[in-house]
Design a protein around this motif. Structure first.
Motif, PDB file in Angstrom:
ATOM      1  N   ALA A 105       0.843  -1.033   0.117  1.00  9.63           N
ATOM      2  CA  ALA A 105       0.236  -0.381  -0.029  1.00  9.63           C
ATOM      3  C   ALA A 105       0.418   1.440   0.510  1.00  9.63           C
ATOM      4  CB  ALA A 105      -1.085  -0.074   1.384  1.00  9.63           C
ATOM      5  N   SER A 106       1.903   0.843   0.511  1.00  9.90           N
ATOM      6  CA  SER A 106       2.788   2.354   1.088  1.00  9.90           C
ATOM      7  C   SER A 106       3.408   3.017  -0.768  1.00  9.90           C
ATOM      8  CB  SER A 106       4.315   2.556   1.959  1.00  9.90           C
ATOM      9  OG  SER A 106       4.985   0.848   1.479  1.00  9.90           O
ATOM     10  N   LEU A 107       3.874   1.843  -1.926  1.00 13.96           N
ATOM     11  CA  LEU A 107       5.134   2.622  -2.930  1.00 13.96           C
ATOM     12  C   LEU A 107       4.263   3.608  -3.548  1.00 13.96           C
ATOM     13  CD1 LEU A 107       6.562  -0.698  -3.790  1.00 13.96           C
ATOM     14  CD2 LEU A 107       7.197   1.032  -2.579  1.00 13.96           C
ATOM     15  N   TYR A 108       3.419   4.353  -3.863  1.00 15.66           N
ATOM     16  CA  TYR A 108       2.731   5.371  -4.126  1.00 15.66           C
ATOM     17  C   TYR A 108       2.647   6.071  -3.100  1.00 15.66           C
ATOM     18  CZ  TYR A 108      -0.138   9.247  -6.154  1.00 15.66           C
ATOM     19  OH  TYR A 108      -0.970  10.227  -6.374  1.00 15.66           O
ATOM     20  N   TYR A 109       2.239   6.026  -1.857  1.00 17.82           N
ATOM     21  CA  TYR A 109       1.841   7.188  -0.803  1.00 17.82           C
ATOM     22  C   TYR A 109       3.806   7.211  -0.719  1.00 17.82           C
ATOM     23  CZ  TYR A 109      -2.848   5.805   0.437  1.00 17.82           C
ATOM     24  OH  TYR A 109      -4.478   5.446  -0.006  1.00 17.82           O
ATOM     25  N   ILE A 110       4.355   7.201  -0.634  1.00 19.89           N
ATOM     26  CA  ILE A 110       5.243   6.969  -0.331  1.00 19.89           C
ATOM     27  C   ILE A 110       6.540   8.844  -1.156  1.00 19.89           C
ATOM     28  CG2 ILE A 110       8.270   6.298  -0.296  1.00 19.89           C
ATOM     29  CD1 ILE A 110       7.006   4.563   1.418  1.00 19.89           C
ATOM     30  N   SER A 111       5.946   7.892  -2.472  1.00 15.00           N
ATOM     31  CA  SER A 111       6.617   8.852  -3.430  1.00 15.00           C
ATOM     32  C   SER A 111       5.677   9.917  -3.423  1.00 15.00           C
ATOM     33  CB  SER A 111       5.766   8.126  -5.231  1.00 15.00           C
ATOM     34  OG  SER A 111       6.625   7.261  -4.826  1.00 15.00           O
ATOM     35  N   LEU A 112       4.258  10.290  -3.198  1.00 12.88           N
ATOM     36  CA  LEU A 112       3.498  11.784  -3.074  1.00 12.88           C
ATOM     37  C   LEU A 112       3.910  11.747  -1.604  1.00 12.88           C
ATOM     38  CD1 LEU A 112       0.797  12.903  -3.713  1.00 12.88           C
ATOM     39  CD2 LEU A 112      -0.468  12.118  -2.322  1.00 12.88           C
ATOM     40  N   LEU A 113       4.176  11.099  -0.547  1.00 12.20           N
ATOM     41  CA  LEU A 113       5.011  12.409   0.844  1.00 12.20           C
ATOM     42  C   LEU A 113       6.122  13.136   0.448  1.00 12.20           C
ATOM     43  CD1 LEU A 113       4.638  12.211   4.051  1.00 12.20           C
ATOM     44  CD2 LEU A 113       5.793  10.473   3.849  1.00 12.20           C
ATOM     45  N   ASN A 114       7.408  11.882  -0.296  1.00 14.16           N
ATOM     46  CA  ASN A 114       8.147  12.710  -0.786  1.00 14.16           C
ATOM     47  C   ASN A 114       8.214  14.084  -2.015  1.00 14.16           C
ATOM     48  OD1 ASN A 114      10.227  10.624   0.212  1.00 14.16           O
ATOM     49  ND2 ASN A 114      10.261   9.435  -1.478  1.00 14.16           N
ATOM     50  N   GLN A 115       7.120  14.147  -2.498  1.00 12.56           N
ATOM     51  CA  GLN A 115       6.543  15.718  -2.952  1.00 12.56           C
ATOM     52  C   GLN A 115       6.611  16.622  -2.275  1.00 12.56           C
ATOM     53  OE1 GLN A 115       7.313  15.966  -6.593  1.00 12.56           O
ATOM     54  NE2 GLN A 115       8.099  13.697  -7.093  1.00 12.56           N
ATOM     55  N   LEU A 116       5.459  15.754  -1.304  1.00 13.14           N
ATOM     56  CA  LEU A 116       4.897  16.944  -0.313  1.00 13.14           C
ATOM     57  C   LEU A 116       5.580  18.061   0.130  1.00 13.14           C
ATOM     58  CD1 LEU A 116       1.200  14.950   1.009  1.00 13.14           C
ATOM     59  CD2 LEU A 116       1.387  16.484  -0.320  1.00 13.14           C
ATOM     60  N   ARG A 117       6.584  16.399   1.007  1.00 16.43           N
ATOM     61  CA  ARG A 117       8.138  17.432   1.323  1.00 16.43           C
ATOM     62  C   ARG A 117       8.854  18.005   0.549  1.00 16.43           C
ATOM     63  NH1 ARG A 117       9.881  12.607   3.101  1.00 16.43           N
ATOM     64  NH2 ARG A 117       8.481  13.085   5.603  1.00 16.43           N
ATOM     65  N   THR A 118       9.513  17.614   0.271  1.00 15.76           N
ATOM     66  CA  THR A 118      10.004  18.882  -1.505  1.00 15.76           C
ATOM     67  C   THR A 118       9.328  19.962  -1.256  1.00 15.76           C
ATOM     68  OG1 THR A 118      10.439  16.722  -2.281  1.00 15.76           O
ATOM     69  CG2 THR A 118      10.946  18.800  -3.151  1.00 15.76           C
ATOM     70  N   SER A 119       7.553  19.825  -1.546  1.00 18.95           N
ATOM     71  CA  SER A 119       7.433  21.538  -1.303  1.00 18.95           C
ATOM     72  C   SER A 119       7.050  22.432  -0.133  1.00 18.95           C
ATOM     73  CB  SER A 119       5.626  21.176  -2.347  1.00 18.95           C
ATOM     74  OG  SER A 119       5.932  20.191  -3.480  1.00 18.95           O
ATOM     75  N   LEU A 120       6.746  21.503   0.708  1.00 16.50           N
ATOM     76  CA  LEU A 120       6.857  22.654   1.829  1.00 16.50           C
ATOM     77  C   LEU A 120       8.116  22.824   2.819  1.00 16.50           C
ATOM     78  CD1 LEU A 120       4.096  20.028   3.658  1.00 16.50           C
ATOM     79  CD2 LEU A 120       3.617  22.388   2.781  1.00 16.50           C
ATOM     80  N   GLU A 121       9.334  21.686   2.181  1.00 16.20           N
ATOM     81  CA  GLU A 121      10.471  22.539   2.338  1.00 16.20           C
ATOM     82  C   GLU A 121      10.824  23.758   2.060  1.00 16.20           C
ATOM     83  OE1 GLU A 121      12.498  19.194   1.846  1.00 16.20           O
ATOM     84  OE2 GLU A 121      12.427  18.068   4.034  1.00 16.20           O
ATOM     85  N   GLU A 122      10.344  24.019   0.603  1.00 16.72           N
ATOM     86  CA  GLU A 122      10.699  25.488   0.586  1.00 16.72           C
ATOM     87  C   GLU A 122      10.036  26.331   0.845  1.00 16.72           C
ATOM     88  OE1 GLU A 122       9.387  24.830  -4.038  1.00 16.72           O
ATOM     89  OE2 GLU A 122      11.107  22.701  -4.379  1.00 16.72           O
ATOM     90  N   GLU A 123       8.712  25.757   1.153  1.00  7.91           N
ATOM     91  CA  GLU A 123       8.379  26.797   1.857  1.00  7.91           C
ATOM     92  C   GLU A 123       8.684  27.045   3.365  1.00  7.91           C
ATOM     93  OE1 GLU A 123       6.406  29.000   0.325  1.00  7.91           O
ATOM     94  OE2 GLU A 123       6.004  27.832  -1.038  1.00  7.91           O
ATOM     95  N   GLY A 124       9.451  26.122   4.030  1.00 11.04           N
ATOM     96  CA  GLY A 124      10.074  26.316   5.006  1.00 11.04           C
ATOM     97  C   GLY A 124       9.382  25.757   6.331  1.00 11.04           C
ATOM     98  N   ILE A 125       8.426  25.273   5.702  1.00 19.05           N
ATOM     99  CA  ILE A 125       7.244  23.888   6.760  1.00 19.05           C
ATOM    100  C   ILE A 125       7.933  22.681   6.293  1.00 19.05           C
ATOM    101  CG2 ILE A 125       4.700  23.476   7.063  1.00 19.05           C
ATOM    102  CD1 ILE A 125       4.738  26.042   5.714  1.00 19.05           C
ATOM    103  N   ASP A 126       7.919  22.137   7.522  1.00 19.83           N
ATOM    104  CA  ASP A 126       8.240  20.924   8.670  1.00 19.83           C
ATOM    105  C   ASP A 126       7.135  19.736   7.907  1.00 19.83           C
ATOM    106  OD1 ASP A 126      10.953  21.088   8.835  1.00 19.83           O
ATOM    107  OD2 ASP A 126      10.324  21.558  10.193  1.00 19.83           O
ATOM    108  N   LEU A 127       7.106  18.456   7.310  1.00 18.40           N
ATOM    109  CA  LEU A 127       6.146  17.967   7.273  1.00 18.40           C
ATOM    110  C   LEU A 127       6.463  16.211   8.234  1.00 18.40           C
ATOM    111  CD1 LEU A 127       3.602  17.582   6.046  1.00 18.40           C
ATOM    112  CD2 LEU A 127       4.866  15.390   4.474  1.00 18.40           C
ATOM    113  N   ILE A 128       5.192  16.160   9.139  1.00 22.26           N
ATOM    114  CA  ILE A 128       5.117  14.794   9.808  1.00 22.26           C
ATOM    115  C   ILE A 128       3.496  14.435   9.475  1.00 22.26           C
ATOM    116  CG2 ILE A 128       6.008  16.068  11.850  1.00 22.26           C
ATOM    117  CD1 ILE A 128       2.985  16.394  13.089  1.00 22.26           C
ATOM    118  N   VAL A 129       3.478  12.832   9.201  1.00 24.95           N
ATOM    119  CA  VAL A 129       2.985  11.816   8.954  1.00 24.95           C
ATOM    120  C   VAL A 129       2.457  11.776  10.192  1.00 24.95           C
ATOM    121  CG1 VAL A 129       2.384   9.614   8.271  1.00 24.95           C
ATOM    122  CG2 VAL A 129       3.941  11.180   7.134  1.00 24.95           C
ATOM    123  N   SER A 130       1.132  11.042  10.373  1.00 22.46           N
ATOM    124  CA  SER A 130      -0.225  10.324  11.301  1.00 22.46           C
ATOM    125  C   SER A 130      -1.021  10.080  10.679  1.00 22.46           C
ATOM    126  CB  SER A 130      -0.095  11.585  12.268  1.00 22.46           C
ATOM    127  OG  SER A 130      -1.212  10.986  13.696  1.00 22.46           O
TER     128      SER A 130
END
Length: 348
Positions: free
Chosen positions: A76-101
């Motif tokens: 279940a996780s391979l697509y989600y991990i790819s999406l998560l990495n995209q989200l993390r990259t985009s938010l880091e450019e804004e100086g925002i950290d991402l956590i998962v729950s």
């Protein structure tokens, strides 16, 4: 020795307030001064206290992504991990950290979303969950009352129909249609479909797209060629192995698998029966995970627009966090695209 704001102020020849405002990126301080103080702080190894910043700005600099409980499972996780990495990259450019729950605590059963909001640990919430309303039907009201920015990504939700939430998701009907229509255009008429059990809207839509493409091309839908399993490699392998007689007897020349992992499992099963891909049977997957391109033969698949989902979703949540006035909820449907590789072939 720990460097303090007082130390920086003394070296820079400014007040404590000016240092604090500069590190908080306040518009009350000239850009030249802010830049000089930030560089000085970096050179001195000063670590700005996140709690102190949150007290002065009411922001934590953190966003939480809510995933399904099965996020950690390989299938279940391979697509989600790819999406998560995209989200993390985009938010880091804004100086925002991402956590998962996850929606609820595995120990107490209490809402993690409510806990995060009440404890003021995050500035916004990105929800990537297919059935949140079934798990917690009151969570939208709670988030609305709390005024926390939130957005639904990737999965379609009934919340969208009522225009209750911002949403960016994928048109899985078109993805299913596109995959099947492509195989038909290659000359295939006996197309097996292997999909997921359960009441997942996205898989229902992929199946509906498959059926629509067959109907559009005047090919009868054979329900016996629609197989239900799980979303991993083992399931794809078992479905094909256990139904190999049906494949050979019915003259199946193509398989549309609703995940790339199922498609890879199907290819492995066909190899055991000396059925060659794509010479004997063409295969199309869905998701376009990294493994799809590396597998041999490289998998023709439907690419989910995870890059666009992440960029648009992060842009929206950042706007809300920064206090931009937003009048209406957004409802953006993104299209998939076919990626042709080596696992499909024209037949005569």
């Amino acid at each position: 020795m720990t460097v303090t704001i007082k130390d920086i102020a003394k070296i820079a020849g400014v007040s404590h307030a000016t240092v604090s405002r500069s590190l908080n990126d306040s518009p009350l301080v000239a850009e030249k001064t802010k830049k000089r103080i930030k560089e000085l702080a970096d050179n001195l190894g000063f670590e700005f206290n996140a709690n102190a910043r949150s007290l002065s700005t009411n922001k934590t600099g953190t966003v939480c992504a809510i995933f399904p409980q099965k996020f950690g499972e390989f299938g279940a996780s391979l697509y989600y991990i790819s999406l998560l990495n995209q989200l993390r990259t985009s938010l880091e450019e804004e100086g925002i950290d991402l956590i998962v729950s996850f929606p609820k605590s595995s120990k107490t059963g209490e809402s993690n979303i409510k806990r995060l909001i009440i404890s003021k640990k995050v500035d916004g919430i990105i929800i990537i969950h297919p059935r949140l309303e079934k798990i917690d039907g009151q969570i939208i009201n709670f988030m609305e009352l709390s005024k926390i920015p939130y957005i639904f990504l990737h999965h379609y939700s009934s919340f969208y129909e009522e225009n209750l939430a911002d949403s960016i998701y994928t048109d899985h009907f078109y993805g299913g249609y596109n995959a099947t229509d492509y195989l038909i255009k290659l000359g295939h008429k006996k197309i097996m479909c292997i999909t997921s059990v359960g009441n997942s809207y996205e898989f229902e839509q992929r199946l509906n797209g498959y059926k629509a493409a067959l109907n559009q091309n005047n090919i009868p839908v054979d329900e016996n060629l629609i197989l239900f399993g799980y979303r991993d490699i083992a399931s794809g392998y078992n479905l094909v192995r256990d139904n190999i007689k049906s494949i050979t007897d019915k003259g199946v020349t193509a398989i549309f698998a609703h995940t790339d992992l199922m498609a890879i499992g199907a290819m492995e099963a066909l190899k055991e029966f000396n059925i060659k891909v794509p010479d004997d049977v063409s295969i199309v997957g869905y998701d376009d995970i990294e493994l799809a391109e590396d597998f041999k033969p490289a998998l023709t698949t439907i690419h989910q627009p995870r890059e666009e989902i992440a960029l648009l979703g992060c842009k929206r949540i950042v706007e809300m966090i920064n206090g931009k006035k937003i009048k209406n909820k957004i409802n953006i449907v993104l299209q998939t695209r076919l990626v042709v590789r080596e696992s499909t072939k024209q037949i005569k």
